[in-house]
Motif scaffolding. Structure first.
Motif, PDB file in Angstrom:
ATOM      1  N   SER A 283       0.848  -1.186   0.000  1.00  0.00           N
ATOM      2  CA  SER A 283       0.000   0.000   0.000  1.00  0.00           C
ATOM      3  C   SER A 283       0.881   1.232   0.000  1.00  0.00           C
ATOM      4  N   ALA A 284       0.735   2.059  -1.030  1.00  0.00           N
ATOM      5  CA  ALA A 284       1.578   3.253  -1.142  1.00  0.00           C
ATOM      6  C   ALA A 284       1.368   4.184   0.045  1.00  0.00           C
ATOM      7  N   THR A 285       0.130   4.332   0.487  1.00  0.00           N
ATOM      8  CA  THR A 285      -0.139   5.257   1.592  1.00  0.00           C
ATOM      9  C   THR A 285       0.408   4.723   2.908  1.00  0.00           C
ATOM     10  N   THR A 286       0.426   3.399   3.065  1.00  0.00           N
ATOM     11  CA  THR A 286       1.042   2.816   4.261  1.00  0.00           C
ATOM     12  C   THR A 286       2.533   3.134   4.294  1.00  0.00           C
ATOM     13  N   VAL A 287       3.188   2.988   3.139  1.00  0.00           N
ATOM     14  CA  VAL A 287       4.621   3.295   3.049  1.00  0.00           C
ATOM     15  C   VAL A 287       4.858   4.786   3.301  1.00  0.00           C
ATOM     16  N   MET A 288       4.010   5.640   2.739  1.00  0.00           N
ATOM     17  CA  MET A 288       4.155   7.083   2.951  1.00  0.00           C
ATOM     18  C   MET A 288       4.055   7.428   4.427  1.00  0.00           C
ATOM     19  N   SER A 289       3.080   6.842   5.100  1.00  0.00           N
ATOM     20  CA  SER A 289       2.866   7.122   6.514  1.00  0.00           C
ATOM     21  C   SER A 289       4.039   6.642   7.368  1.00  0.00           C
ATOM     22  N   ALA A 290       4.627   5.512   6.976  1.00  0.00           N
ATOM     23  CA  ALA A 290       5.707   4.925   7.770  1.00  0.00           C
ATOM     24  C   ALA A 290       7.053   5.590   7.542  1.00  0.00           C
ATOM     25  N   THR A 291       7.236   6.218   6.363  1.00  0.00           N
ATOM     26  CA  THR A 291       8.572   6.691   5.996  1.00  0.00           C
ATOM     27  C   THR A 291       8.677   8.191   5.757  1.00  0.00           C
ATOM     28  N   ASN A 308       0.848   2.953 -28.622  1.00  0.00           N
ATOM     29  CA  ASN A 308      -0.231   3.156 -27.657  1.00  0.00           C
ATOM     30  C   ASN A 308       0.263   2.840 -26.250  1.00  0.00           C
ATOM     31  N   PRO A 309       0.293   3.835 -25.349  1.00  0.00           N
ATOM     32  CA  PRO A 309       0.828   3.615 -24.008  1.00  0.00           C
ATOM     33  C   PRO A 309      -0.149   2.911 -23.084  1.00  0.00           C
ATOM     34  N   SER A 310       0.391   2.057 -22.230  1.00  0.00           N
ATOM     35  CA  SER A 310      -0.406   1.436 -21.168  1.00  0.00           C
ATOM     36  C   SER A 310       0.553   1.013 -20.069  1.00  0.00           C
ATOM     37  N   TRP A 311       0.001   0.743 -18.897  1.00  0.00           N
ATOM     38  CA  TRP A 311       0.828   0.281 -17.785  1.00  0.00           C
ATOM     39  C   TRP A 311       1.266  -1.159 -18.035  1.00  0.00           C
ATOM     40  N   ASP A 312       2.575  -1.355 -18.064  1.00  0.00           N
ATOM     41  CA  ASP A 312       3.148  -2.689 -18.241  1.00  0.00           C
ATOM     42  C   ASP A 312       2.740  -3.324 -19.567  1.00  0.00           C
ATOM     43  N   GLY A 313       2.253  -2.510 -20.503  1.00  0.00           N
ATOM     44  CA  GLY A 313       1.840  -3.013 -21.796  1.00  0.00           C
ATOM     45  C   GLY A 313       0.536  -3.758 -21.782  1.00  0.00           C
ATOM     46  N   GLN A 314      -0.160  -3.786 -20.631  1.00  0.00           N
ATOM     47  CA  GLN A 314      -1.382  -4.589 -20.551  1.00  0.00           C
ATOM     48  C   GLN A 314      -2.457  -3.990 -19.651  1.00  0.00           C
ATOM     49  N   ARG A 315      -2.066  -3.187 -18.654  1.00  0.00           N
ATOM     50  CA  ARG A 315      -3.078  -2.596 -17.789  1.00  0.00           C
ATOM     51  C   ARG A 315      -3.490  -1.243 -18.355  1.00  0.00           C
ATOM     52  N   PRO A 316      -4.754  -0.865 -18.238  1.00  0.00           N
ATOM     53  CA  PRO A 316      -5.226   0.366 -18.886  1.00  0.00           C
ATOM     54  C   PRO A 316      -4.524   1.596 -18.330  1.00  0.00           C
ATOM     55  N   LEU A 317      -4.358   2.592 -19.199  1.00  0.00           N
ATOM     56  CA  LEU A 317      -3.688   3.812 -18.785  1.00  0.00           C
ATOM     57  C   LEU A 317      -4.452   4.491 -17.651  1.00  0.00           C
ATOM     58  N   THR A 318      -5.758   4.472 -17.741  1.00  0.00           N
ATOM     59  CA  THR A 318      -6.602   5.045 -16.683  1.00  0.00           C
ATOM     60  C   THR A 318      -7.667   4.040 -16.278  1.00  0.00           C
ATOM     61  N   GLY A 319      -8.158   4.195 -15.047  1.00  0.00           N
ATOM     62  CA  GLY A 319      -9.269   3.373 -14.585  1.00  0.00           C
ATOM     63  C   GLY A 319      -8.889   2.091 -13.898  1.00  0.00           C
ATOM     64  N   GLY A 320      -7.592   1.762 -13.856  1.00  0.00           N
ATOM     65  CA  GLY A 320      -7.168   0.514 -13.248  1.00  0.00           C
ATOM     66  C   GLY A 320      -6.465   0.725 -11.923  1.00  0.00           C
ATOM     67  N   VAL A 321      -5.716  -0.280 -11.498  1.00  0.00           N
ATOM     68  CA  VAL A 321      -5.060  -0.251 -10.203  1.00  0.00           C
ATOM     69  C   VAL A 321      -3.998   0.845 -10.129  1.00  0.00           C
ATOM     70  N   ASP A 322      -3.362   1.139 -11.256  1.00  0.00           N
ATOM     71  CA  ASP A 322      -2.318   2.164 -11.254  1.00  0.00           C
ATOM     72  C   ASP A 322      -2.911   3.541 -10.978  1.00  0.00           C
ATOM     73  N   GLN A 323      -4.035   3.839 -11.646  1.00  0.00           N
ATOM     74  CA  GLN A 323      -4.674   5.128 -11.371  1.00  0.00           C
ATOM     75  C   GLN A 323      -5.213   5.188  -9.939  1.00  0.00           C
ATOM     76  N   GLN A 324      -5.746   4.091  -9.460  1.00  0.00           N
ATOM     77  CA  GLN A 324      -6.237   4.072  -8.083  1.00  0.00           C
ATOM     78  C   GLN A 324      -5.094   4.370  -7.106  1.00  0.00           C
ATOM     79  N   THR A 325      -3.927   3.812  -7.378  1.00  0.00           N
ATOM     80  CA  THR A 325      -2.761   4.050  -6.524  1.00  0.00           C
ATOM     81  C   THR A 325      -2.320   5.506  -6.601  1.00  0.00           C
ATOM     82  N   ILE A 326      -2.279   6.055  -7.803  1.00  0.00           N
ATOM     83  CA  ILE A 326      -1.875   7.458  -7.985  1.00  0.00           C
ATOM     84  C   ILE A 326      -2.856   8.378  -7.256  1.00  0.00           C
ATOM     85  N   ASN A 327      -4.153   8.090  -7.381  1.00  0.00           N
ATOM     86  CA  ASN A 327      -5.155   8.912  -6.687  1.00  0.00           C
ATOM     87  C   ASN A 327      -4.942   8.879  -5.177  1.00  0.00           C
ATOM     88  N   ALA A 328      -4.623   7.694  -4.656  1.00  0.00           N
ATOM     89  CA  ALA A 328      -4.407   7.561  -3.211  1.00  0.00           C
ATOM     90  C   ALA A 328      -3.148   8.305  -2.770  1.00  0.00           C
TER      91      ALA A 328
END
Length: 558
Positions: A283-291, A308-328
C-alpha cells in the motif's frame, strides 16, 4: 510513406548528378579549400547546420580528436554546409569520411554521392565542374529523414581557390544591432542587422568568448544547451564565400531563465520505484505514513501494441489499479513520476515511428494524470544502444517539454563505475545537439561489476556523469550536479552486488552534500527483509527493516 517517396526521389537525383559528372576536364591542382575540414577547432566554425542539429564530438572520429555529429530527425536531414570561392570552368574533387545510415556528400545544384549504411567510417568522393561564370560553391553533407545521427570527418574540396590572382580578400562589414530577443532556461535567441560584402555574405557565426556556439545563414539564431539562471555574453561575425571574417558585432548579454533547466531551479526529487505489476505491491499510503516519502516513480509505461501507451503493456492507462494508486498517493499529499520504458517489454520508443508520434504517446500519459515530471528509463539494445531510437526519444521529450510549460524531463540509463558508457555519452551529447533541455540525467549504478564497494563505485559513477555534463554543456560543478540523478538497487542486485542500508545512507548523504537533483532505487516492492533470500521481486535479499531504504531516501533534500 511520404518519407519513402522522398528517399526514392533523392536517390534518383543522386544518380542524375553522378551521370552529369562524366567526361570532365582535367582535374585542377589539389588544395583543400574548406575551413575547419576536420572540425579540429572543436566548433562548427565555417559550417552551418540546419535546425541547430549539428555538433562537434570527440568520438567516433576518423582522424584527429574531433568530428561532426548531426542528428537527422523526422522532419530535417540535418544538412551542414560550407560555401567556398571557386573558379569557373574548373573541375574539383570533393571527398570526406562519413559514418551512419543514408549519409550524403555533395555540392548544391551539382553532383553528390551517398552511402546507405556505414557502420564505421567510409570515404565518399565525387567530382564536379563549375559553370562558365560560377565563382562559389556550397558543399553539403546530410543524413536522411528519421535515420538518426550521422558523423562526418576530414572533408576535403581539392582545387584552386576562386578569384584567380589573389582572390577575394575583402571581409564583410561587422553585423550591427545585435540584440537578445528571448530566453528560456537553456536558450538565448538573438537577432542582428545584415552585413554587407563586396561579393556576398554567406553566413554568420555566434560567439561566446572565443567559441562558436551557433551558426546561421540569416540574421537570427538561437543558442541552445545553456545553464539556467546564468548570464552569457555573445557577439556575431559575418563571413563570405572566400572565408573572410568580419570584425565582431557589438556585445550583448542575456540571462537564462530559472525554470526547466536544473541548476538554480530547486528541482529535487526523492522517488523510489513502485511497481503494481508484480512483487506483492505494498500500500503506497502505508509506506508514505511509515517513511515520510512523498514521491514515487511508477513503473512501467510500455506499448500495448503500436504507439499506444499502457501500464506494463497490458493494464489500462486510466481506470485501473495504477490510477487508483496514484489517486491515493495524491490524496495523501504525494505525487508520482511515471517511468516509461525499462529493461524489457514492448516499448514505445521502437514502436512510435517519429519523434512527433512518440511525443503524442507521452502526451497521453501526461494529460491522463496532469503530470509535473516524466522519466524515460532508456535501456537495452532496442532503445539505449539504438541511435535512431535514442534521437527519437530526445526529440519527443523536447516536444512535450515545449508543449507543457514547467514539465520536468528525466532520462534514466545504465553506467560504468567511472561514469557513462559510449551510449550514455552519446545520449548526453545528443541531448545538447538537439536542444532537448533534459532536466535530470539519472544513472543506475548497479549491475556494472561494482564489487564490494558500492558506495565508492556509485560516487565514482556519479562524478563521471557530472564531469561529462560539465564538458558537454559548459556548466560549472554546481550546475552539473543539479542535473545528476542516482537510481540504485536496494539489497542484492541482479549481479549479487550488495547495497546495505548503511551504504545507501552514505550515498544519500553524498547526494545531499553535492546537491544532486534526484534519488531513487529499485524498488519499494523489494524494501522488505529476506536475509539469504537471493534476488527476489518482493524483498531485498538481505537483513533490514521494512521500508528502511524508503525511509533513508525520504531524507534526500538535495
Amino acid at each position: 510513406m511520404r518519407s519513402r517517396n522522398r528517399l526514392v526521389a533523392a536517390l534518383g537525383a543522386v544518380a542524375l548528378g553522378s551521370a552529369a559528372a562524366v567526361a570532365l576536364p582535367a582535374t585542377a591542382q589539389a588544395a583543400n579549400l574548406l575551413t575547419n575540414p576536420g572540425f579540429e577547432s572543436g566548433t562548427l566554425s565555417g559550417w552551418s547546420c540546419t535546425g541547430g542539429l549539428g555538433s562537434v564530438v570527440g568520438s567516433p572520429v576518423h582522424s584527429g580528436s574531433k568530428a561532426l555529429a548531426a542528428a537527422a530527425s523526422a522532419s530535417d536531414t540535418a544538412q551542414c554546409t560550407q560555401t567556398v570561392s571557386v573558379q569557373p570552368n574548373t573541375t574539383y574533387t570533393l571527398s570526406g569520411w562519413v559514418r551512419g545510415n543514408y549519409v550524403y556528400l555533395g555540392v548544391t545544384g551539382g553532383a553528390s554521392t551517398w552511402t546507405p549504411s556505414a557502420a564505421s567510417y567510409q570515404q565518399l568522393s565525387v567530382t564536379f565542374t563549375t559553370g562558365a561564370s560560377q565563382t562559389s560553391a556550397q558543399i553539403f553533407t546530410h543524413g536522411w529523414y528519421g535515420q538518426g545521427t550521422y558523423y562526418a570527418d576530414d572533408i576535403s574540396l581539392d582545387g584552386p581557390g576562386g578569384g584567380g590572382g589573389g582572390g577575394d580578400t575583402q571581409a564583410p562589414t561587422a553585423p550591427g544591432g545585435l540584440a537578445a530577443t528571448g530566453t528560456t532556461s537553456s536558450t538565448v535567441s538573438l537577432s542582428w542587422n545584415a552585413s554587407t560584402d563586396n561579393v556576398g555574405v554567406t553566413g554568420y557565426d555566434v560567439y561566446s568568448g572565443s567559441n562558436v556556439v551557433a551558426s546561421s545563414t540569416g540574421t537570427s539564431a538561437t543558442v541552445t544547451g545553456l545553464a539556467a539562471s546564468t548570464s552569457y555574453t555573445f557577439t556575431v561575425k559575418a563571413r563570405d564565400a572566400a572565408g573572410n571574417t568580419s570584425a565582431a558585432s557589438n556585445a550583448v548579454s542575456a540571462t537564462t531563465g530559472s525554470g526547466g533547466g536544473g541548476g538554480g531551479t530547486g528541482f529535487k526529487q526523492a522517488a523510489p520505484y513502485l511497481y503494481m505489476g508484480w512483487g506483492e505491491p505494498p500500500s503506497a499510503t502505508t509506506v508514505m505514513s511509515a517513511t515520510g516519502i512523498k514521491w514515487f516513480t511508477m513503473a512501467f509505461i510500455l506499448s500495448s501494441g503500436g504507439c499506444n501507451p499502457s501500464w506494463d503493456g497490458q493494464r489500462p492507462l486510466t481506470g485501473g489499479v495504477d490510477q487508483q494508486t496514484i489517486n491515493a498517493i495524491r490524496a495523501a499529499g504525494g505525487d508520482v513520476v511515471p517511468s516509461i520504458g525499462g529493461w524489457q517489454g514492448n516499448k514505445l520508443g521502437p514502436n512510435c515511428a517519429t519523434p512527433e508520434a512518440l511525443a503524442a504517446a507521452y502526451q497521453q500519459v501526461i494529460s491522463a494524470y496532469g503530470l509535473k515530471a516524466i522519466d524515460v528509463d532508456i535501456e537495452n539494445t532496442d532503445e539505449f544502444e539504438n541511435t535512431v531510437v535514442q534521437d527519437r526519444i530526445l526529440g519527443a521529450l523536447k516536444i512535450v517539454k515545449q508543449n507543457n510549460p514547467g514539465l520536468r524531463t528525466i532520462l534514466t540509463f545504465g553506467t560504468a563505475t567511472t561514469g557513462p558508457t559510449y551510449y550514455g555519452n552519446r545520449l548526453i551529447e545528443q541531448a545538447k545537439a538537439l536542444g532537448a533541455d533534459i532536466d535530470v540525467f539519472t544513472i543506475m549504478p548497479f549491475d556494472f561489476g561494482g564489487g564490494a564497494d558500492m558506495y565508492g563505485s556509485t560516487v565514482s559513477a556519479a562524478n563521471g556523469l557530472k564531469n561529462k555534463l560539465k564538458s558537454t554543456f559548459g556548466w560549472d560543478d554546481a550546475t552539473a550536479y543539479a542535473h545528476v540523478g542516482i537510481s540504485g538497487m536496494n539489497g542484492l542486485s541482479d549481479n549479487q552486488e550488495t547495497t546495505t542500508p548503511a551504504t545507501w545512507t552514505s550515498i544519500r548523504d553524498w547526494a545531499n552534500t553535492n546537491h544532486i537533483a534526484r534519488l531513487a532505487f529499485w524498488s519499494v516492492n523489494r524494501d522488505r527483509p529476506c536475509a539469504g533470500g537471493g534476488v527476489a521481486e518482493n524483498c531485498s535479499g538481505i537483513n533490514q527493516n521494512n521500508w528502511q531504504f524508503t525511509s533513508i531516501t525520504a531524507g534526500f533534500t538535495g
